[in-house]
Design a protein around this motif. Structure first.
Motif, short mmCIF file in Angstrom:
data_model
loop_
_atom_site.label_atom_id
_atom_site.label_comp_id
_atom_site.label_asym_id
_atom_site.label_seq_id
_atom_site.Cartn_x
_atom_site.Cartn_y
_atom_site.Cartn_z
N GLU A 232 -29.10 -64.90 -108.35
CA GLU A 232 -28.90 -65.06 -106.89
C GLU A 232 -29.64 -66.29 -106.38
O GLU A 232 -29.12 -67.05 -105.57
N GLN A 233 -30.87 -66.49 -106.87
CA GLN A 233 -31.66 -67.66 -106.42
C GLN A 233 -31.00 -68.96 -106.86
O GLN A 233 -30.94 -69.93 -106.11
N ILE A 234 -30.50 -68.95 -108.10
CA ILE A 234 -29.85 -70.16 -108.63
C ILE A 234 -28.54 -70.40 -107.86
O ILE A 234 -28.20 -71.52 -107.49
N ARG A 235 -27.82 -69.30 -107.57
CA ARG A 235 -26.54 -69.42 -106.85
C ARG A 235 -26.77 -69.95 -105.43
O ARG A 235 -26.03 -70.81 -104.95
N ASP A 236 -27.81 -69.44 -104.77
CA ASP A 236 -28.11 -69.91 -103.40
C ASP A 236 -28.31 -71.42 -103.40
O ASP A 236 -27.84 -72.13 -102.53
N TYR A 237 -29.05 -71.89 -104.43
CA TYR A 237 -29.31 -73.32 -104.53
C TYR A 237 -28.00 -74.07 -104.77
O TYR A 237 -27.70 -75.06 -104.11
N ARG A 238 -27.18 -73.58 -105.71
CA ARG A 238 -25.91 -74.23 -106.05
C ARG A 238 -24.95 -74.20 -104.85
O ARG A 238 -24.23 -75.17 -104.57
N ASN A 239 -24.90 -73.06 -104.14
CA ASN A 239 -24.00 -72.97 -102.99
C ASN A 239 -24.36 -73.99 -101.91
O ASN A 239 -23.52 -74.40 -101.12
N THR A 240 -25.63 -74.38 -101.90
CA THR A 240 -26.08 -75.36 -100.91
C THR A 240 -25.80 -76.78 -101.36
O THR A 240 -25.37 -77.62 -100.59
N THR A 241 -26.05 -77.03 -102.65
CA THR A 241 -25.97 -78.43 -103.11
C THR A 241 -24.62 -78.81 -103.70
O THR A 241 -24.34 -79.99 -103.85
N GLY A 242 -23.78 -77.86 -104.07
CA GLY A 242 -22.48 -78.17 -104.68
C GLY A 242 -22.57 -78.01 -106.18
O GLY A 242 -23.34 -77.19 -106.67
N GLY A 243 -21.75 -78.77 -106.91
CA GLY A 243 -21.77 -78.63 -108.36
C GLY A 243 -20.94 -77.46 -108.84
O GLY A 243 -21.24 -76.85 -109.86
N ILE A 244 -19.87 -77.14 -108.08
CA ILE A 244 -19.03 -75.99 -108.48
C ILE A 244 -17.97 -76.40 -109.50
O ILE A 244 -17.61 -77.57 -109.59
N VAL A 245 -17.48 -75.42 -110.25
CA VAL A 245 -16.37 -75.66 -111.17
C VAL A 245 -15.08 -75.57 -110.37
O VAL A 245 -14.90 -74.63 -109.60
N ASP A 246 -14.16 -76.52 -110.55
CA ASP A 246 -12.90 -76.41 -109.82
C ASP A 246 -12.01 -75.37 -110.50
O ASP A 246 -12.22 -75.03 -111.68
N PRO A 247 -11.02 -74.82 -109.79
CA PRO A 247 -10.22 -73.70 -110.34
C PRO A 247 -9.45 -74.05 -111.61
O PRO A 247 -9.29 -73.20 -112.49
N VAL A 248 -8.99 -75.29 -111.75
CA VAL A 248 -8.23 -75.64 -112.96
C VAL A 248 -9.19 -75.63 -114.17
O VAL A 248 -8.85 -75.09 -115.23
N THR A 249 -10.39 -76.16 -113.98
CA THR A 249 -11.38 -76.13 -115.07
C THR A 249 -11.76 -74.68 -115.39
O THR A 249 -11.93 -74.32 -116.55
N SER A 250 -11.89 -73.86 -114.34
CA SER A 250 -12.20 -72.44 -114.57
C SER A 250 -11.14 -71.82 -115.47
O SER A 250 -11.43 -71.06 -116.39
N TYR A 251 -9.88 -72.15 -115.19
CA TYR A 251 -8.78 -71.59 -115.99
C TYR A 251 -8.88 -72.06 -117.44
O TYR A 251 -8.75 -71.27 -118.37
N LEU A 252 -9.12 -73.37 -117.61
CA LEU A 252 -9.21 -73.91 -118.98
C LEU A 252 -10.37 -73.28 -119.74
O LEU A 252 -10.28 -73.01 -120.94
N LEU A 253 -11.46 -73.02 -119.03
CA LEU A 253 -12.61 -72.39 -119.67
C LEU A 253 -12.30 -70.93 -120.02
O LEU A 253 -12.66 -70.45 -121.10
N LEU A 254 -11.61 -70.25 -119.10
CA LEU A 254 -11.19 -68.87 -119.39
C LEU A 254 -10.33 -68.83 -120.64
O LEU A 254 -10.49 -67.98 -121.50
N ARG A 255 -9.41 -69.79 -120.73
CA ARG A 255 -8.50 -69.84 -121.87
C ARG A 255 -9.29 -70.15 -123.15
O ARG A 255 -9.07 -69.53 -124.18
N GLY A 256 -10.24 -71.08 -123.04
CA GLY A 256 -11.05 -71.41 -124.22
C GLY A 256 -11.85 -70.20 -124.69
O GLY A 256 -11.94 -69.93 -125.89
N LEU A 257 -12.38 -69.44 -123.75
CA LEU A 257 -13.23 -68.29 -124.13
C LEU A 257 -12.45 -67.23 -124.90
O LEU A 257 -13.03 -66.53 -125.73
N LYS A 258 -11.14 -67.13 -124.62
CA LYS A 258 -10.36 -66.09 -125.32
C LYS A 258 -10.38 -66.29 -126.83
O LYS A 258 -10.23 -65.34 -127.59
#
Ligand SMILES: Cc1ncc(COP(=O)(O)O)c(C=O)c1O
Length: 407
Positions: free
Chosen positions: A229-255
């Motif tokens: 939660e503490q790390i997320r609060d920091y990230r939600n403030t500063t940015g650095g998020i994964v975009d949805p297409v990359t999230s999908y590619l990572l989901l696919r890679g994890l399978k």
């Protein structure tokens, strides 16, 4: 994890029924999420209804990714980032404040070292660098600096694949009460699960094994709800998020993480054994080899030893560079953990801007080579090394070593 790793890798986090009955998780490309009316808004703000509001705070594709990662790492909570370095910087800045002290091991990823030595001091956060594997030195620093907030170690480490002693780290953590962070990029959750071995937070450059196809950059932090939660609060403030297409590619890679890791572990073992028997190889560093200095630790904490093999040629710099240029299947480039075989020369690619003295101190020799095997056939990988080495040593008239391998 209730089922086997491979089953969880495919199914964990994925909803039973997907949008329009699709089998895969859709990529939801949206920056914002709308409310039906103001009652809906009031419900959201007063009752903390679990829904999406704005792209920087969450996305449905990314949410499935987070659930899958959580299962695979055995973590209570997780957060993902646009690259591994963002997971490092957000974890360190999210969990510290002005005046805090951090301990970092000296063979950490180069940019992690730079972040701790050059960036964190600007925020009043001091780092002491200790020698990897010297836990007496770590204990001395902990005694001198009571209230040390974080100890960060990688395992395995680059390029010598040193292995952290999780039992010692766990007992130091119990005595001194710091947050133990392990960057487990070189292991992946398939080969090691540091949270079960005493770590509070695990970090990954998901660019490597988790994505697995050399086509995305991403990072992850996993651990308890309170710390994430503490790390997320920091990230939600500063940015650095994964975009949805990359999230999908990572989901696919994890399978396919389990089957890729099994293949990479087997390929790297075959390559390491071949190299160890080669008369023009002075020394091989692979934690799966009994000759590796941390082999026993690796056996204790890991179920496989990864796809990276480091070695010193019995050659000079020119011959070593020629060897790399002769490679055909192995492409020259940094990074590791993908399906394609890659080879890098740490001295030039990663440490060229260092002085020879600094490189010597870090153990970065001219004739040091680091390979990341891919999922190719092991015979083809070995044949490629064999032809490249044969050509190079013949051209440069290099004599084979006289000592035993690993000595
Ligand atoms: C151990 C380790 N941690 C973190 C990183 C940073 O990851 P990224 O390149 O995804 O930012 C790397 C990159 O090579 C790494 O090797």
């Amino acid at each position: 994890m209730t089922k086997g790793f491979s089953t969880e890798a495919v199914h964990a986090g994925e909803p039973d029924r997907q949008y329009m009955d699709s089998i895969t998780t859709p990529i939801v490309l949206t920056s914002s999420y709308t409310f039906t009316n103001m009652d809906d808004v009031l419900d959201y703000v007063t009752k903390k209804v679990d829904r999406f509001e704005y792209g920087r705070y969450g996305n449905p594709t990314t949410a499935v990714l987070i659930k899958k990662l959580r299962e695979l790492e055995g973590a209570e909570d997780a957060e993902v980032f646009d690259c591994g370095m963002t997971s490092v910087s957000c974890a360190l800045l999210g969990l510290t404040q002005n005046g805090d002290h951090i301990i970092l091991t000296d063979d950490a990823y180069k940019k992690t070292l730079m972040f701790c030595e050059k960036v964190l001091p600007r925020f009043g956060i001091e780092t002491t660098i200790v020698k990897m594997g010297d836990y007496d030195q770590m204990e001395d620093v902990l005694k001198r600096r009571p209230g040390t907030r974080i100890v960060l170690s990688e395992s395995p480490t680059n390029p010598y694949l040193n292995i952290a002693d999780m039992d010692i780290l766990r007992s130091l953590r119990e005595r001194f009460g710091f947050v133990l962070i392990v960057d487990s990029t070189f292991a992946s959750p398939y080969n090691q699960r540091p949270l079960e071995q005493g770590a509070d937070i695990v970090l990954h450059s998901a660019t490597k094994y988790l994505g697995g196809h050399n086509d995305i950059l991403a990072g992850a932090a996993l651990g308890s709800k309170a710390l994430i939660e503490q790390i997320r609060d920091y990230r939600n403030t500063t940015g650095g998020i994964v975009d949805p297409v990359t999230s999908y590619l990572l989901l696919r890679g994890l399978k396919t993480l389990a089957i890729r890791m099994e293949r990479l572990n087997a390929n790297a073992t075959a390559v390491a054994k071949y190299l160890e028997s080669h008369p023009h190889v002075r020394r091989v560093y692979y934690p799966g080899l009994p000759s590796h200095h941390d082999h026993e630790r690796a056996r204790k904490y890991m179920r496989g030893f990864g796809g990276v093999v480091t070695f010193e040629l019995e050659a000079d710099l020119k011959c070593t560079l020629d060897f790399l240029s002769n490679m055909k299947l192995f492409k020259i480039g940094p990074s590791f953990g993908g399906v394609e075989a890659l080879v890098t020369h740490p001295m030039t690619i990663s440490y060229y801007d260092y002085t020879p003295e600094e490189r010597r101190r870090l153990g970065i020799l001219d004739e040091l080579v680091r390979m990341s095997v891919g999922i190719e056939d092991p015979e083809d990988l070995i044949a490629d090394i064999d032809q490249a080495l044969h050509k190079a040593v013949t051209r440069h008239r290099i004599s084979p070593r006289v000592s035993q391998p690993g000595v």
